[in-house]
Scaffold this motif. Sequence first.
Motif, PDB file in Angstrom:
ATOM      1  N   ASN A  12       0.843  -1.199   0.000  1.00  0.00           N
ATOM      2  CA  ASN A  12       0.000   0.000   0.000  1.00  0.00           C
ATOM      3  C   ASN A  12       0.870   1.238   0.000  1.00  0.00           C
ATOM      4  O   ASN A  12       1.923   1.285   0.650  1.00  0.00           O
ATOM      5  CB  ASN A  12      -0.921   0.017   1.225  1.00  0.00           C
ATOM      6  N   TYR A  61      -3.066   5.212   4.548  1.00  0.00           N
ATOM      7  CA  TYR A  61      -2.791   4.452   3.340  1.00  0.00           C
ATOM      8  C   TYR A  61      -3.798   4.844   2.265  1.00  0.00           C
ATOM      9  O   TYR A  61      -4.920   5.284   2.556  1.00  0.00           O
ATOM     10  CB  TYR A  61      -2.861   2.941   3.603  1.00  0.00           C
ATOM     11  N   ASP A  93      -6.436   4.010  -0.344  1.00  0.00           N
ATOM     12  CA  ASP A  93      -7.401   3.004  -0.779  1.00  0.00           C
ATOM     13  C   ASP A  93      -7.604   3.209  -2.279  1.00  0.00           C
ATOM     14  O   ASP A  93      -8.306   4.122  -2.701  1.00  0.00           O
ATOM     15  CB  ASP A  93      -8.719   3.177  -0.031  1.00  0.00           C
ATOM     16  N   GLU A  94      -6.958   2.383  -3.086  1.00  0.00           N
ATOM     17  CA  GLU A  94      -6.957   2.613  -4.526  1.00  0.00           C
ATOM     18  C   GLU A  94      -8.293   2.295  -5.175  1.00  0.00           C
ATOM     19  O   GLU A  94      -8.564   2.758  -6.284  1.00  0.00           O
ATOM     20  CB  GLU A  94      -5.823   1.817  -5.182  1.00  0.00           C
ATOM     21  N   ASP A  95      -9.124   1.510  -4.521  1.00  0.00           N
ATOM     22  CA  ASP A  95     -10.452   1.242  -5.077  1.00  0.00           C
ATOM     23  C   ASP A  95     -11.330   2.486  -5.006  1.00  0.00           C
ATOM     24  O   ASP A  95     -12.021   2.832  -5.967  1.00  0.00           O
ATOM     25  CB  ASP A  95     -11.116   0.081  -4.328  1.00  0.00           C
ATOM     26  N   SER A  96     -11.302   3.157  -3.868  1.00  0.00           N
ATOM     27  CA  SER A  96     -12.102   4.375  -3.709  1.00  0.00           C
ATOM     28  C   SER A  96     -11.311   5.634  -4.070  1.00  0.00           C
ATOM     29  O   SER A  96     -11.878   6.730  -4.102  1.00  0.00           O
ATOM     30  CB  SER A  96     -12.604   4.489  -2.263  1.00  0.00           C
ATOM     31  N   ARG A 106      -7.166   6.563   3.826  1.00  0.00           N
ATOM     32  CA  ARG A 106      -7.733   5.998   5.046  1.00  0.00           C
ATOM     33  C   ARG A 106      -6.687   6.007   6.156  1.00  0.00           C
ATOM     34  O   ARG A 106      -5.486   5.929   5.900  1.00  0.00           O
ATOM     35  CB  ARG A 106      -8.185   4.546   4.820  1.00  0.00           C
ATOM     36  N   ALA A 115      -6.879  -4.225   7.234  1.00  0.00           N
ATOM     37  CA  ALA A 115      -7.464  -3.156   6.430  1.00  0.00           C
ATOM     38  C   ALA A 115      -8.980  -3.159   6.538  1.00  0.00           C
ATOM     39  O   ALA A 115      -9.625  -2.110   6.614  1.00  0.00           O
ATOM     40  CB  ALA A 115      -7.032  -3.313   4.967  1.00  0.00           C
ATOM     41  N   GLN A 116      -9.573  -4.368   6.558  1.00  0.00           N
ATOM     42  CA  GLN A 116     -11.024  -4.450   6.682  1.00  0.00           C
ATOM     43  C   GLN A 116     -11.476  -3.931   8.040  1.00  0.00           C
ATOM     44  O   GLN A 116     -12.501  -3.269   8.160  1.00  0.00           O
ATOM     45  CB  GLN A 116     -11.463  -5.905   6.479  1.00  0.00           C
ATOM     46  N   GLU A 146     -11.397  -0.209   7.980  1.00  0.00           N
ATOM     47  CA  GLU A 146     -12.500   0.323   7.181  1.00  0.00           C
ATOM     48  C   GLU A 146     -13.797   0.306   7.964  1.00  0.00           C
ATOM     49  O   GLU A 146     -14.584   1.250   7.936  1.00  0.00           O
ATOM     50  CB  GLU A 146     -12.640  -0.502   5.899  1.00  0.00           C
TER      51      GLU A 146
END
Length: 518
Positions: free
Chosen positions: A194, A217, A219-222, A226, A486-487, A490
């Motif tokens: 990350n 870090y 969050d490359e999806d969003s 974060r 990470a989860q 989140e």
Amino acid sequence: MELMSRSAMKIPAGEETEAGSCLRPGGGSPEPQLWNQGSQGRGDSLAVTVGGRVFVVDKALLTDHCEYFQALYQSGMRECLQTELHLRGLGAAGFVAMLGVLRGERPALGANELVEAIEVAAFLQVRALTGHLVDLIDSDNCLLMCHTAFGYGVRELAHRAALFIRDMRSELREELWSLPAELVEYIDSLAPCNYMAVCSHAPSPELLQDIQRTVCYLDEDSRDWRVLTHLPKESSTTQAGLAVLDNKLYIVGGVHDVSKKVMDCGFCYSPVTDTWSTVPSPKQPRYNFTLIGHEGCLYAVGGEYNRKAISSVEKFKVSHGAWSFASQLPCPAASVASAKARSRIFVCLWKAKGATDIHEYVPQEDRWLLVTTLVRKQSYGLCMVAHRDNLYVMRNGPCDDFLMCVMDQYNLTSGQWSAVKGQYGNSKGSLLTATVRGDSVFTLNRTVTTEYAIEDSRWRTKRDMKGFGRIGSIYTFLLRIPKDAAQLKESSRADSPGQHYGLVVRDPSSSARCLNDR
């Protein structure tokens, strides 16, 4: 990308796991080619026939670096007395690569040579060769390396290649079909690197807004940032040294406030256990220095003390838990730009009249070597990153335009400088915090985070994401975050800002199940 089948690797049936049976005295081949490697002066010469070629090698060179030969000559077998040996089932090109590495060379290897070198590393148990192969992993050969190394049981190489593939999975997704399903499953089980960032902060009272003292870090999806963890309130990242070693973040040094009083201790963060611990400070108090993590050691390079630049360098061996002095820099320097290319450490040292010296530190010899000098009028190196065997030096733009950065590329193999096309300014991220992952470079500022694709003559913009909207100087680095960690972060983003303030401790049992870079 097609991977070679095991039959195409020229491995005789029934011999690929029987290393002991591959050795016999004598056993010449028709019209052998003699390659005299010369004697190292420590032992007898040994004639080794591999793939139809005869190599005359110092026996001590083999017994010092090859576990196979170490075991052979300690066994008391009759082969110990032979001056000629025949290795069956191994390729000459792989043996040549091994000898080059043992002589201190860094040979470039094509696909067939890589396969034969992996085979030699597996059967002869040559750690130095395995290390060199790890350094050669790139997007062109990572699938071949991973597949072949898993097949031959070279675990370190296979794991490192798998990690590289995991980090570039989106770019390599169309080529993963060539790997066995169980290997793809293993790659997907790994935690990717990350892109991380932290701002400069001094020790502060409880009243300071907690959200600023965080390690974040991307969050490359969003395409958003974060919070991973909060900095200990006793820590300082102001003019501190930050480095990642064995997937742990180290923060060493730093100052309390404008008085420049140096911190008494450093801190280490483990993403696997989500905990902070303390580490001792260097013997020489210092701030505004460069911290480099390399092969189980931290190196504190240069810096300032009492508002004067110093040339002192110290080494912290993590397993020993103590600092010791190393060879000094060629000149006093603070805020030294550094990069690691294929397990080699390089730094930029500024000189007068627009000159930037590139020096390499050689840990085995504890000395600094001048590699090259870049001379550009009214300009000097501000940041340096490495990709494959290239160093990229970012410097201020022409006419003292510090809002724009220009780049020069130095190829370690050819020893040649070349200019990288274009200018890269604050409109597309600041290159003063560039970080390389795979074939990409991540940069950021307060308004935008940009990913560039590294190409032959330029860096091409791939995508823009949310900027890192924090105050202070920004440090960036890569860290592998366990998937369940990470989860958890989140799901807990709605928690109160002070919930994880100070030293963070949680049950590490769930994280321990994740596979991470060692």
